[in-house]
Design a protein around this motif. Structure first.
Motif, short mmCIF file in Angstrom:
data_model
loop_
_atom_site.label_atom_id
_atom_site.label_comp_id
_atom_site.label_asym_id
_atom_site.label_seq_id
_atom_site.Cartn_x
_atom_site.Cartn_y
_atom_site.Cartn_z
N LEU A 280 -36.86 -29.30 8.78
CA LEU A 280 -36.95 -29.16 10.24
C LEU A 280 -38.22 -28.37 10.52
O LEU A 280 -38.35 -27.22 10.10
CB LEU A 280 -35.72 -28.43 10.78
N GLU A 282 -41.61 -27.24 13.13
CA GLU A 282 -42.25 -27.06 14.44
C GLU A 282 -43.75 -27.18 14.22
O GLU A 282 -44.32 -26.41 13.44
CB GLU A 282 -41.91 -25.68 15.00
N LYS A 284 -47.66 -27.44 15.94
CA LYS A 284 -48.52 -27.26 17.13
C LYS A 284 -49.64 -28.28 17.03
O LYS A 284 -50.37 -28.32 16.03
CB LYS A 284 -49.08 -25.84 17.18
N LYS A 325 -38.26 -33.91 19.10
CA LYS A 325 -38.37 -33.36 20.46
C LYS A 325 -39.79 -32.86 20.64
O LYS A 325 -40.45 -32.53 19.65
CB LYS A 325 -37.44 -32.16 20.64
N TYR A 326 -40.25 -32.78 21.87
CA TYR A 326 -41.59 -32.25 22.10
C TYR A 326 -41.59 -31.33 23.31
O TYR A 326 -40.70 -31.38 24.16
CB TYR A 326 -42.60 -33.40 22.32
N LYS A 327 -42.60 -30.49 23.37
CA LYS A 327 -42.77 -29.59 24.52
C LYS A 327 -44.26 -29.57 24.86
O LYS A 327 -45.09 -29.17 24.02
CB LYS A 327 -42.30 -28.18 24.16
N THR A 335 -46.15 -29.10 21.44
CA THR A 335 -45.44 -28.72 20.20
C THR A 335 -44.39 -29.79 19.91
O THR A 335 -43.71 -30.27 20.82
CB THR A 335 -44.76 -27.34 20.36
N PHE A 337 -41.00 -30.69 17.63
CA PHE A 337 -39.90 -30.20 16.78
C PHE A 337 -39.27 -31.44 16.16
O PHE A 337 -38.73 -32.27 16.89
CB PHE A 337 -38.84 -29.46 17.61
N LYS A 339 -37.16 -33.36 12.64
CA LYS A 339 -36.45 -33.27 11.35
C LYS A 339 -36.76 -34.55 10.60
O LYS A 339 -36.65 -35.64 11.15
CB LYS A 339 -34.96 -33.13 11.61
N PHE A 372 -48.14 -25.71 11.24
CA PHE A 372 -46.73 -26.15 11.30
C PHE A 372 -45.87 -25.18 10.50
O PHE A 372 -46.29 -24.65 9.47
CB PHE A 372 -46.57 -27.60 10.79
N HIS A 375 -38.45 -24.49 9.91
CA HIS A 375 -37.29 -23.74 10.44
C HIS A 375 -36.07 -23.90 9.55
O HIS A 375 -35.16 -23.10 9.59
CB HIS A 375 -36.97 -24.18 11.87
#
Length: 380
Positions: A280, A282, A284, A325-327, A335, A337, A339, A372, A375
């Motif tokens: 998992l 994260e 950038k 997922k993204y932000k 960013t 996220f 898996k 990166f 997590h």
């Protein structure tokens, strides 16, 4: 062969050669199913007393306590339950033993080297209350009766654990000693590494302090960039310590300078095949031109089909994105996220460099992964 048959042969041998009790008894003990060569030799000699040195061993059996003390000294810093003994002896001793066996047609007998190791094993076992184990000993002695030295090796120890890395700029793998390329030499104190400035180095140094040992061989469950953090429960690893002095590790965790080690335990072996795992992450990401939310929504399609990874060697593999997922931060950065199945090269996945489809391909804008972090790393 019976006693009646043995006595005449023993007398014939003794007429020609002076033998000690051990060497004479060994020539016949197996046929009579007796365990003590010395006692049998004594019985066979009866009144035949000799002040000469033994023709075969030159009275080596009288000096075994000298070598026993060497073994006790060399084992003093080791913890163990079982042991075995090997020996190096002068070829001339073996030659003299062979001469008698062939001259008197004696077959199916233990060689003198076997008898010496058995006797040393008995003496050592009696003194230390440790078990003599041929098949899987925890320590092995090699007693060199020629040079009067004793070498000791202990069975390697494998541990598993996890590490958490919460500082950037600290590499996972350690550079090998330049003198021996990691094999172990005097310059690196036989550790194979001279520095301890990596995850591998710090964990190795900690284990050498706790267990002793020479080299540490790691099996990593995935890898990371020097700048990546390893968070959550940490990254699993296996490590094999060669020639450890201790076989018990009380510390199950440790806060080292750059990494925290958790769940340390002794296991039977490292995995024979690479373990399957999910990561998992994260990441950038920065884009070369403006991206809007509609483009980012396309990233959801990455879970539908496998990602194909091509290596320079020509090898091809497929990895699945399990969730994404993204932000969005601004027009040119976001960013991610996600898996995924272990073994997906994150930076190449973002640029699309020999990875298809990549992030850049999906959104149609050239992207770059700035950093990166992991997590979670779960073993399947």
């Amino acid at each position: 062969m019976t006693n009646q048959k043995i006595v005449p042969i023993a007398n014939q041998i003794l007429k020609k050669y002076d033998l000690c009790d051990n060497c004479l008894g060994r020539l016949f003990s197996k046929q009579l199913h007796l365990s003590s060569n010395k006692l049998l030799g004594k019985k066979l000699k009866k009144n035949s007393k000799s002040t000469q040195r033994c023709y075969i061993c030159k009275n080596l059996f009288d000096n075994l306590n000298y070598f026993l003390n060497m073994m006790l000294d060399s084992a003093s810093s080791y913890s163990y339950f079982s042991f075995s003994v090997g020996a190096i002896i002068k070829p001339s001793i073996i030659d003299r033993d062979d001469t008698i066996r062939s001259k008197f047609k004696l077959k199916g007998i233990d060689g003198i080297k076997t008898d010496i190791t058995k006797e040393l094993g008995k003496l050592f076992s009696r003194k230390t209350k440790k078990t003599f184990d041929y098949l899987d000993p925890e320590i092995v002695f090699t007693v060199n009766l020629k040079e009067e030295s004793c070498d000791i090796r202990s069975k390697s120890l494998t541990l598993s654990g996890r590490y958490v890395k919460s500082v950037r700029g600290f590499p996972q793998k350690q550079k090998s000693c330049t003198n021996c390329s990691g094999k172990g030499c005097r310059i690196c104190d036989f550790h194979g590494i001279t520095e301890y400035d990596s995850v591998e180095g710090e964990i190795s140094q900690f284990l050498f302090e706790k267990l002793g040992g020479t080299t540490a061989k790691f099996t990593w469950i995935g890898g990371e960039d020097k700048s990546s953090l390893i968070l959550g429960t940490g990254r699993p690893f296996f490590v094999k310590i060669q020639n450890p002095h201790k076989r018990n590790l009380r510390a199950k965790s440790a806060n080292l300078e750059h990494v925290e080690v958790r769940n340390l335990k002794i296991v039977s072996d490292s995995p024979k095949k690479p373990l399957k795992f999910n990561s998992l992450v994260e990441a950038k990401i920065s884009a070369s031109s403006k991206i809007d939310s509609n483009l980012l929504r396309k990233l959801k399609t990455l879970t539908e089909n496998p990602i194909v990874v091509y290596e320079k060697s020509g090898k091809r593999s497929e990895k699945r994105i399990l969730s994404i997922k993204y932000k969005k931060h601004d027009d040119v950065s976001f960013t991610l996220f996600f898996k995924f199945e272990g073994g997906l090269p994150v930076k190449r996945f973002v640029t699309g460099d020999d990875v298809s489809p990549g992030i850049s391909q999906i959104i149609g804008v050239s992207c770059k992964c700035l950093e990166f972090d992991f997590h979670d790393v779960e073993v399947k």
